[in-house]
Motif scaffolding. Structure first.
Motif, PDB file in Angstrom:
ATOM      1  N   ALA A  69       0.900  -1.268  -0.015  1.00  0.00           N
ATOM      2  CA  ALA A  69      -0.155  -0.120  -0.083  1.00  0.00           C
ATOM      3  C   ALA A  69       0.936   1.124   0.104  1.00  0.00           C
ATOM      4  O   ALA A  69       1.854   1.312   0.756  1.00  0.00           O
ATOM      5  CB  ALA A  69      -0.794   0.032   1.180  1.00  0.00           C
ATOM      6  N   ASP A  70       0.449   2.253  -0.856  1.00  0.00           N
ATOM      7  CA  ASP A  70       1.249   3.504  -0.866  1.00  0.00           C
ATOM      8  C   ASP A  70       2.842   3.376  -0.935  1.00  0.00           C
ATOM      9  O   ASP A  70       3.316   3.827  -0.033  1.00  0.00           O
ATOM     10  CB  ASP A  70       0.739   4.475   0.178  1.00  0.00           C
ATOM     11  CG  ASP A  70       1.135   5.983   0.256  1.00  0.00           C
ATOM     12  OD1 ASP A  70       1.725   6.118  -0.866  1.00  0.00           O
ATOM     13  OD2 ASP A  70       0.840   6.409   1.014  1.00  0.00           O
ATOM     14  N   VAL A  71       3.297   2.817  -2.091  1.00  0.00           N
ATOM     15  CA  VAL A  71       4.704   2.533  -2.417  1.00  0.00           C
ATOM     16  C   VAL A  71       5.352   4.087  -2.067  1.00  0.00           C
ATOM     17  O   VAL A  71       6.472   4.189  -1.565  1.00  0.00           O
ATOM     18  CB  VAL A  71       4.916   1.854  -3.615  1.00  0.00           C
ATOM     19  CG1 VAL A  71       6.541   1.897  -3.859  1.00  0.00           C
ATOM     20  CG2 VAL A  71       4.453   0.384  -3.531  1.00  0.00           C
ATOM     21  N   LYS A  72       4.862   4.880  -2.938  1.00  0.00           N
ATOM     22  CA  LYS A  72       5.622   6.285  -3.028  1.00  0.00           C
ATOM     23  C   LYS A  72       5.707   6.928  -1.340  1.00  0.00           C
ATOM     24  O   LYS A  72       6.665   7.461  -0.984  1.00  0.00           O
ATOM     25  CB  LYS A  72       4.939   7.275  -3.644  1.00  0.00           C
ATOM     26  CG  LYS A  72       5.998   8.372  -4.029  1.00  0.00           C
ATOM     27  CD  LYS A  72       5.373   9.491  -5.142  1.00  0.00           C
ATOM     28  CE  LYS A  72       6.168  10.650  -5.211  1.00  0.00           C
ATOM     29  NZ  LYS A  72       6.571  11.345  -3.974  1.00  0.00           N
ATOM     30  N   GLY A  73       4.548   6.753  -0.670  1.00  0.00           N
ATOM     31  CA  GLY A  73       4.450   7.218   0.652  1.00  0.00           C
ATOM     32  C   GLY A  73       5.662   6.489   1.409  1.00  0.00           C
ATOM     33  O   GLY A  73       6.615   7.081   2.234  1.00  0.00           O
ATOM     34  N   TYR A  74       5.794   5.136   1.294  1.00  0.00           N
ATOM     35  CA  TYR A  74       6.969   4.220   1.860  1.00  0.00           C
ATOM     36  C   TYR A  74       8.039   4.999   1.644  1.00  0.00           C
ATOM     37  O   TYR A  74       9.034   5.178   2.440  1.00  0.00           O
ATOM     38  CB  TYR A  74       6.728   2.794   1.758  1.00  0.00           C
ATOM     39  CG  TYR A  74       7.769   2.210   2.392  1.00  0.00           C
ATOM     40  CD1 TYR A  74       7.597   1.476   3.433  1.00  0.00           C
ATOM     41  CD2 TYR A  74       8.949   2.023   1.598  1.00  0.00           C
ATOM     42  CE1 TYR A  74       8.388   0.559   4.255  1.00  0.00           C
ATOM     43  CE2 TYR A  74      10.052   1.070   2.233  1.00  0.00           C
ATOM     44  CZ  TYR A  74      10.091   0.507   3.705  1.00  0.00           C
ATOM     45  OH  TYR A  74      10.772  -0.123   4.164  1.00  0.00           O
TER      46      TYR A  74
END
Length: 309
Positions: A69-74
């Motif tokens: 979930a939310d790779v860029k956020g990670y």
């Protein structure tokens, strides 16, 4: 003789088949989690992770998920361990794309209890293991160690899991010894600014609180906290903690920094006048053991410059 050969051949085949069943039975293991039980027959290979702390943990064990979930956020907020660029993004951590997840045909889904309303639908797609570091128990360090140990079993990486647990314990102890030689003896208060007039104060139940506690440092803020380990407060409320060292979790934009520096109230507080306010670079404060190690390193760095411009 031909009949005897056939009987012997069939007997060998049956023995081989039974041995195979026996081996599978030995490998199969049940895992009780927060919302149910799952059975895993072999280390999963197609893993979807819907929580950043879980993603951090599996990556630290050398397991690359097929989706998160939310790779860029990670990548922006957590960063370490690195998440490979080919990991599929399945949407937000609060509302993951169930159709996309199903199309990936995972053999295991990892989620925290904060996504509980979606559990039944996710578990219908693939066995879903529910583990949380942040909950009403308010013991993130212990929860993180337990979580990592369980993942070590699930992925047949017990040695890597134990090494991560041991490395974290050693780093916290060693960093605590370094800080003891440098600290001014004052307790800490740890905040993140929410706007220009309010802060989140990290205390009981937060990873940061458990980090400094393991380093034998004290937290000034002893007020009630939520399941994530923080309280909401006004900047004015910090005035009663002027004798503390202040750690601000960044990043702060140039505008936010200028606004803070331009605040007469902030400038008047003793911790500002005595240069006991330090901004911690971007480290995910709701992570697992790797985040805890990084936070501990940052405490050492910041303590070494207390009282200095």
């Amino acid at each position: 003789m031909f009949t005897q050969f056939r009987i012997a051949h069939v007997t060998v085949a049956l023995v081989t088949l039974l041995a195979s069943f026996s081996s599978t039975a030995v490998l199969a293991k049940s895992y009780q989690h927060e919302l149910g039980t799952i059975e895993i027959n072999e280390p999963p290979k197609r893993v979807v992770v819907l929580d950043w702390a879980l993603a951090e943990s599996v990556l630290a064990l050398g397991v690359n998920p097929i989706a998160s979930a939310d790779v860029k956020g990670y990548q922006d907020w957590v960063g370490s361990p690195n998440m490979p660029s080919d990991v599929t993004d399945v949407g937000s951590r609060r509302e993951p794309n169930l159709e996309l997840i199903a199309s990936l045909k995972p053999d295991l889904i990892l989620m925290s209890g904060h996504l509980a309303p979606a559990y039944e639908k996710l578990n219908a797609i693939a066995p879903t293991l529910v583990m949380s570091i942040y909950n009403d128990k308010k013991q993130p360090y212990e929860n993180a160690k337990s979580l990592v140990s369980t993942l070590g079993e699930v992925f047949d990486r017990e040695d890597q899991a134990q090494q991560l647990v041991d490395e974290t314990s050693q780093k916290l102890s060693q960093n605590g010894q370094q800080v003891a030689k440098m600290t001014n003896g004052k307790p800490f208060i740890m905040v993140r600014f929410i706007g220009d007039k309010h802060v989140r104060v990290h205390s009981t139940g937060s990873l940061m609180n458990d980090t400094i506690s393991a380093m034998s440092l004290d937290n000034s803020w002893q007020g009630p906290t939520n399941s994530w380990g923080f309280s909401s407060a006004s900047v004015e409320q910090l005035a009663q903690y002027q004798d503390s060292n202040v750690l601000i979790f960044g990043p702060l934009s140039d505008a936010e920094q200028a606004q803070l520096n331009g605040s007469p109230l902030w400038a008047a507080m003793a911790f500002s006048r005595e240069n006991r306010v330090k901004i911690v670079p971007k480290v995910w404060t709701f992570g697992s053991l790797v985040a805890m190690q990084r936070l501990s390193d940052e405490v050492v760095t910041q303590v070494s410059t207390l009282g200095k411009q």
